[in-house]
Design a protein around this motif. Structure first.
Motif, short mmCIF file in Angstrom:
data_model
loop_
_atom_site.label_atom_id
_atom_site.label_comp_id
_atom_site.label_asym_id
_atom_site.label_seq_id
_atom_site.Cartn_x
_atom_site.Cartn_y
_atom_site.Cartn_z
N TYR A 43 0.85 -1.19 0.00
CA TYR A 43 0.00 0.00 0.00
C TYR A 43 0.89 1.24 0.00
N VAL A 44 0.84 2.00 -1.08
CA VAL A 44 1.65 3.21 -1.23
C VAL A 44 0.83 4.37 -0.66
N VAL A 45 1.23 4.83 0.52
CA VAL A 45 0.40 5.76 1.29
C VAL A 45 1.00 7.17 1.28
N ALA A 46 0.23 8.12 0.79
CA ALA A 46 0.65 9.53 0.85
C ALA A 46 0.41 10.07 2.25
N THR A 47 1.39 10.82 2.75
CA THR A 47 1.28 11.41 4.09
C THR A 47 1.38 12.93 3.97
N PRO A 48 1.02 13.67 5.02
CA PRO A 48 1.02 15.14 4.94
C PRO A 48 2.37 15.73 4.54
N ILE A 49 2.31 16.85 3.82
CA ILE A 49 3.54 17.54 3.40
C ILE A 49 3.94 18.61 4.41
N GLY A 50 3.20 18.70 5.49
CA GLY A 50 3.52 19.68 6.54
C GLY A 50 2.50 19.66 7.65
N ASN A 51 1.26 19.93 7.30
CA ASN A 51 0.18 19.98 8.28
C ASN A 51 -0.38 18.58 8.51
N LEU A 52 -0.22 18.06 9.73
CA LEU A 52 -0.66 16.70 10.01
C LEU A 52 -2.17 16.52 9.85
N GLY A 53 -2.90 17.63 9.90
CA GLY A 53 -4.35 17.56 9.72
C GLY A 53 -4.76 17.18 8.31
N ASP A 54 -3.81 17.16 7.38
CA ASP A 54 -4.13 16.83 5.99
C ASP A 54 -4.13 15.34 5.70
N ILE A 55 -3.79 14.51 6.68
CA ILE A 55 -3.80 13.07 6.43
C ILE A 55 -5.23 12.61 6.15
N THR A 56 -5.40 11.72 5.18
CA THR A 56 -6.74 11.31 4.79
C THR A 56 -7.27 10.20 5.69
N LEU A 57 -8.59 10.06 5.72
CA LEU A 57 -9.21 8.99 6.50
C LEU A 57 -8.76 7.63 6.00
N ARG A 58 -8.61 7.51 4.69
CA ARG A 58 -8.20 6.22 4.12
C ARG A 58 -6.75 5.90 4.49
N ALA A 59 -5.90 6.93 4.53
CA ALA A 59 -4.51 6.71 4.94
C ALA A 59 -4.47 6.24 6.39
N ILE A 60 -5.26 6.86 7.25
CA ILE A 60 -5.30 6.46 8.66
C ILE A 60 -5.75 5.01 8.78
N GLU A 61 -6.81 4.66 8.06
CA GLU A 61 -7.33 3.30 8.11
C GLU A 61 -6.29 2.30 7.63
N THR A 62 -5.60 2.64 6.55
CA THR A 62 -4.59 1.73 5.99
C THR A 62 -3.42 1.54 6.94
N LEU A 63 -2.95 2.62 7.55
CA LEU A 63 -1.84 2.52 8.50
C LEU A 63 -2.24 1.73 9.74
N LYS A 64 -3.48 1.85 10.16
CA LYS A 64 -3.96 1.08 11.31
C LYS A 64 -4.04 -0.41 11.00
N GLU A 65 -4.42 -0.74 9.77
CA GLU A 65 -4.63 -2.14 9.40
C GLU A 65 -3.37 -2.84 8.89
N ALA A 66 -2.36 -2.07 8.51
CA ALA A 66 -1.15 -2.68 7.96
C ALA A 66 -0.42 -3.49 9.03
N ASP A 67 0.23 -4.56 8.60
CA ASP A 67 1.03 -5.37 9.53
C ASP A 67 2.40 -4.74 9.75
N VAL A 68 2.95 -4.15 8.70
CA VAL A 68 4.28 -3.53 8.76
C VAL A 68 4.22 -2.22 7.99
N ILE A 69 4.94 -1.22 8.48
CA ILE A 69 5.05 0.05 7.76
C ILE A 69 6.51 0.25 7.38
N ALA A 70 6.76 0.40 6.09
CA ALA A 70 8.11 0.68 5.58
C ALA A 70 8.24 2.19 5.47
N ALA A 71 9.19 2.76 6.22
CA ALA A 71 9.30 4.21 6.35
C ALA A 71 10.65 4.71 5.86
N GLU A 72 10.63 5.86 5.18
CA GLU A 72 11.88 6.49 4.75
C GLU A 72 12.70 6.92 5.97
#
Length: 228
Positions: free
Chosen positions: A8-37
């Motif tokens: 799952y290729v998930v876009a995250t906020p470019i500055g303001n954390l309030g811009d994260i989408t509901l679908r991104a939150i749901e995906t991050l909650k349900e993922a087993d592992v998060i690969a982070a830069e």
């Protein structure tokens, strides 16, 4: 919500954390592992949305190796969310090699779209939006940079580049030198507290940036077409 093993290729906020989408939150909650830069940056985002997950790191220098690890995890029945420090993985950020490996091996890849500095800038630029070209970061070396923008001269659409605060003044000077009085739009620190934008000619942009005591933050530069 992830229902089958996938990347799952998930876009995250470019500055303001309030811009994260509901679908991104749901995906991050349900993922087993998060690969982070950068796991420190990602932990800040996860803390904001109340999520604690297993993290693995991938960066430009080890992305090819980590791509194999990520694909292996998916083959083992895990859902993996891929995130970068800001915006969408692979867009002037690591992530391309991971996605390429997944596609080549027949692993399902799912886009979880969201904030994008280049699209956000384009939408408020006042420059034509019907056709545009994103060219990432310009070359650092002087000769290569001039040739890069000479190439842009023939383009009949809006051109978008990213630039660092350490090189933005020089880049605007090169744009003025090679492209003349084109209309440009410059955005800095989009969605953040000190967000700032400029619209005018290339020469005016050079004066604007030159009048600053300190130049901070990441920049997006948009260049209008020749007959604008």
């Amino acid at each position: 919500m992830p229902r089958e093993c996938a990347l799952y290729v998930v876009a995250t906020p470019i500055g303001n954390l309030g811009d994260i989408t509901l679908r991104a939150i749901e995906t991050l909650k349900e993922a087993d592992v998060i690969a982070a830069e950068d796991m420190r940056v990602t932990r800040k985002i996860l803390s904001h949305i109340g999520v604690s997950k297993q993290l693995i790191s991938y960066r430009e220098h080890n992305e090819e190796k980590q791509a194999k690890t990520i694909i292996s995890l998916i083959r083992q029945g895990k859902n993996v969310a891929l995130v970068s420090d800001a915006g969408t993985p692979g867009i002037s950020d690591p992530g391309f090699r991971v996605v390429k490996q997944a596609q080549e091996e027949g692993v399902r890849v799912v886009s979880i779209p969201g904030p994008s500095a280049l699209i956000a800038s384009l939408s408020i630029s006042g420059l034509p939006t019907d056709s545009f070209l994103f060219l990432g970061f310009p070359p650092r070396k002087a000769g290569q940079k001039k040739n890069f923008f000479r190439m842009v001269e023939a383009y009949e659409y809006t051109v978008i580049v990213y630039e660092s605060p350490f090189r933005v003044k020089n880049t605007l000077e090169v744009i003025r030198e090679t492209l003349g009085e084109r209309r440009v739009f410059v955005a800095r620190e989009l969605t953040k507290k000190f967000e700032e934008t400029f619209y005018g000619t290339a020469a005016e942009a050079v004066s604007w940036i030159g009048g600053k005591d300190a130049i901070k933050g990441e920049f997006v530069i948009l260049i209008g077409k020749n007959n604008l």
